[in-house]
Motif scaffolding. Structure first.
Motif, PDB file in Angstrom:
ATOM      1  N   PRO A 192       0.828  -1.212   0.000  1.00 18.07           N
ATOM      2  CA  PRO A 192       0.000   0.000   0.000  1.00 18.07           C
ATOM      3  C   PRO A 192       0.860   1.259   0.000  1.00 18.07           C
ATOM      4  CG  PRO A 192       0.012  -1.009   2.168  1.00 18.07           C
ATOM      5  CD  PRO A 192       0.716  -1.964   1.264  1.00 18.07           C
ATOM      6  N   SER A 255      -8.977   3.399  -3.112  1.00 25.58           N
ATOM      7  CA  SER A 255      -8.648   2.055  -3.574  1.00 25.58           C
ATOM      8  C   SER A 255      -8.533   2.067  -5.096  1.00 25.58           C
ATOM      9  CB  SER A 255      -9.732   1.071  -3.128  1.00 25.58           C
ATOM     10  OG  SER A 255      -9.407  -0.232  -3.528  1.00 25.58           O
ATOM     11  N   ASN A 281      -5.322  -5.134  -5.914  1.00 29.53           N
ATOM     12  CA  ASN A 281      -5.804  -3.906  -5.305  1.00 29.53           C
ATOM     13  C   ASN A 281      -4.635  -3.117  -4.737  1.00 29.53           C
ATOM     14  OD1 ASN A 281      -6.728  -2.675  -2.394  1.00 29.53           O
ATOM     15  ND2 ASN A 281      -8.219  -2.266  -4.019  1.00 29.53           N
ATOM     16  N   GLN A 283      -4.008   0.046  -2.254  1.00 25.02           N
ATOM     17  CA  GLN A 283      -4.672   0.915  -1.303  1.00 25.02           C
ATOM     18  C   GLN A 283      -3.785   2.135  -1.021  1.00 25.02           C
ATOM     19  OE1 GLN A 283      -7.721  -0.042  -0.320  1.00 25.02           O
ATOM     20  NE2 GLN A 283      -8.082   1.894   0.751  1.00 25.02           N
ATOM     21  N   ASP A 285      -3.549   5.189   1.513  1.00 26.12           N
ATOM     22  CA  ASP A 285      -4.085   5.628   2.808  1.00 26.12           C
ATOM     23  C   ASP A 285      -2.975   6.361   3.547  1.00 26.12           C
ATOM     24  OD1 ASP A 285      -5.133   5.991   5.296  1.00 26.12           O
ATOM     25  OD2 ASP A 285      -5.638   3.885   5.652  1.00 26.12           O
TER      26      ASP A 285
END
Length: 547
Positions: A192, A255, A281, A283, A285
């Motif tokens: 991520p 996402s 995926n 992400q 954040d």
């Protein structure tokens, strides 16, 4: 003849017979052969290559119908021949030598066969066939195209037909190939994007080597492309790693879906073009979690690990979004500990069990995206370690003596009659013959001091001496002083000949006093006479050191 069986057959009233080879107790059988009878014994030539072990010929007698439209009838009964053991003709087969097969490549199989049926090749994995069989030229070369990926064995068999029953040869006619029709990519992952890492990367591993290209796109929702990139002509890492960097610094939190394809150019297997990588995926954040964190012990001692110097510390953390605690050396994580409701403890070691280097570490609570909380803690891994040591010292009997007891009938001679330097002679009943412990005993108390240490394990006292001259069977007794009661522990009988006599080791918890002193007694009684020159002291203990 191998692969065939010849003979004659006759049947009264039958127009023809159907002859089939069968193996006893096994489902294998040869194709049925029709033999038209000629009014008497009629010759036949039956293939037997599909049979194994003890086998028989099954003969069914049949007649034609009155008209061509009528079905034939086989009502003449069934006859089984005498048993026989079939032998097949093993063909001469040469496989192509290169066992690495890449895209567009094939395997050459050259055969020379005089047997029955047809030869076929089939791919097998763990001895199970996969895919369709390929018929081989029985007197030439056939190119076999692989349709599978991985380590497969190419096995030659003899068959009634390409889709019919087949029999393997013994020994097996086969060769193992490593087939790569597409690039095997594993461990595919993408980290991520968070506060600590504004960039990420697509990572994958392969068993191939050479160079690679990666084309990737990042979409928001199913179709909206927000980023794309290419990595061209990069060497595959020594550990088989492919990397495609992705700069996520311009992305809004949310996402995204990563789509990617890879092309690998392997010098052995050729080019694997546009290999699809499963969508992943990504992400983004950057919101840190709200958390509180405290560390129970600011310093831990993994190489000492006892009640005084604990090996681990407990970390208390709160926060709904916190999923784990990271132990950082600078900015490098050395351990990640999950927050799963159980106490979080760190023992100064990596996940592998290896000891982390001594020094200061930062404890950080992180969320699912890897964002660190502002609340942190500190813990130091001490270099202090516990090292085992052994201390030895030789002392004279007279020099180490602290006290004595000599009964009225006995003598303690200094030096002994052998006149060893620093020696003592323990001579019972030299003055009178009374045989009581009080009257005949002669005993000395000896004291020494152990070296300074952290923890003590055991003490042992050995003695150098022997029975007095002319008394080879005389003996003495040696024991330790209990540090709580003053009683004598672990008494050892000492006897001849002259030389070193090993004492019994005793735990220091029973013998070592607070000032590190320890004592032992030596003596005899009841007409025994014994000479002692010296004692050898051995103390096993630990010290704490950083070296």
């Amino acid at each position: 003849m191998p692969g065939h069986l010849t003979g004659t057959v006759a049947s009264a009233g039958a127009t023809y017979v159907m002859i089939t080879g069968e193996s006893a107790g096994k489902p294998q059988s040869t194709p049925s052969t029709k033999v038209v009878l000629a009014g008497g014994p009629t010759p036949f030539d039956i293939p037997t290559w599909g049979l194994s072990g003890t086998s028989y010929l099954r003969v069914d007698a049949c007649t034609e119908g009155p008209t061509p439209e009528d079905l034939p009838t086989c009502t003449g009964g069934v006859y089984l021949s005498a048993s026989f053991v079939p032998k097949d003709i093993v063909p001469s087969v040469v496989f192509s030598g290169d066992t690495t097969i890449g895209p567009g490549q094939s395997v050459s199989v050259t055969a020379d066969d005089q047997g029955g049926g047809i030869l076929a090749a089939e791919w097998r994995y763990n001895n199970l066939p996969y895919g369709e069989r390929s018929q081989l030229d029985q007197h030439g070369t056939t190119e076999i195209q692989p349709t599978l990926n991985g380590p497969y064995e190419l096995v030659v068999v003899r068959c009634a037909s390409l889709g019919g029953p087949c029999a393997s040869f013994s020994p097996k006619v086969a060769k193992l190939y490593q087939v790569y029709l597409y690039a095997p990519l594993t461990n595919i992952a993408v980290a991520p994007v968070n506060l600590a890492h504004p960039t990420t990367a697509l990572l994958a591993k392969t068993v191939l080597h050479g160079q690679y290209d990666v084309h990737w796109t990042l979409t928001s929702g199913p179709w909206t492309q927000v980023l794309s990139g290419d990595v061209l002509d990069q060497p595959i890492g020594s550990d088989g790693t492919l990397t495609a960097p992705i700069d996520g610094s311009t992305l809004a939190d949310g996402s995204y879906t990563l789509h990617a394809t890879a092309t690998i150019r392997d010098p052995d297997f050729g080019t694997f073009a546009d290999q699809s990588i499963p969508d992943m995926n990504v992400q983004v954040d950057r919101v840190p979690p709200e958390a509180t964190l405290s560390v129970q012990r600011p310093t831990i001692y993994p190489q000492v690990a006892d009640a005084r110097y604990p090996a681990s510390t407990t970390i208390s953390v709160t926060g709904a979004d916190v999923v784990s605690v990271m132990i950082l050396s600078g900015t490098t994580a050395v351990r990640t500990l999950p927050k799963d409701g159980s106490p979080i403890a760190w023992n100064g070691r990596y996940a592998s069990g290896a000891l982390a280097p001594a020094g200061a570490y930062t404890v950080v609570a992180v969320d699912q995206a890897g964002n660190p909380a502002s609340a942190t803690g500190q813990v130091s891994v001490s270099p202090l370690r516990k090292v085992a040591k052994t201390w030895t010292k030789i002392v004279s009997a007279r020099g180490s003596m602290e006290d004595r007891y000599v009964g009225r009938c006995s003598t303690l001679r200094n030096p002994s009659a052998r006149r060893w330097r620093g020696s003592l002679g323990y001579y019972a009943n030299t003055r009178c013959g009374t045989q009581t412990a009080k009257a005949s005993a002669v005993q000395t108390l000896h004291v020494a001091y152990a070296p300074a240490g952290y923890e003590y394990r055991s003490i042992r006292v050995d003695v150098y001496g022997g029975p007095a001259r002319g008394r080879p069977k005389n003996r003495a007794v040696m024991g330790y002083v209990n540090n709580r009661t003053g009683e004598i522990l672990r008494s050892t009988v000492v006897k001849g000949p002259v030389g070193w006599h090993q004492g019994t080791a005793i735990p220091t918890r029973d013998a070592l006093f607070r000032d590190r002193s320890f004592g032992w007694v030596f003596g005899t009684a009841y007409r025994n006479r014994y000479d002692v020159a010296k004692f050898k002291l051995t103390v096993a203990y630990y010290v704490l050191t950083t070296s």
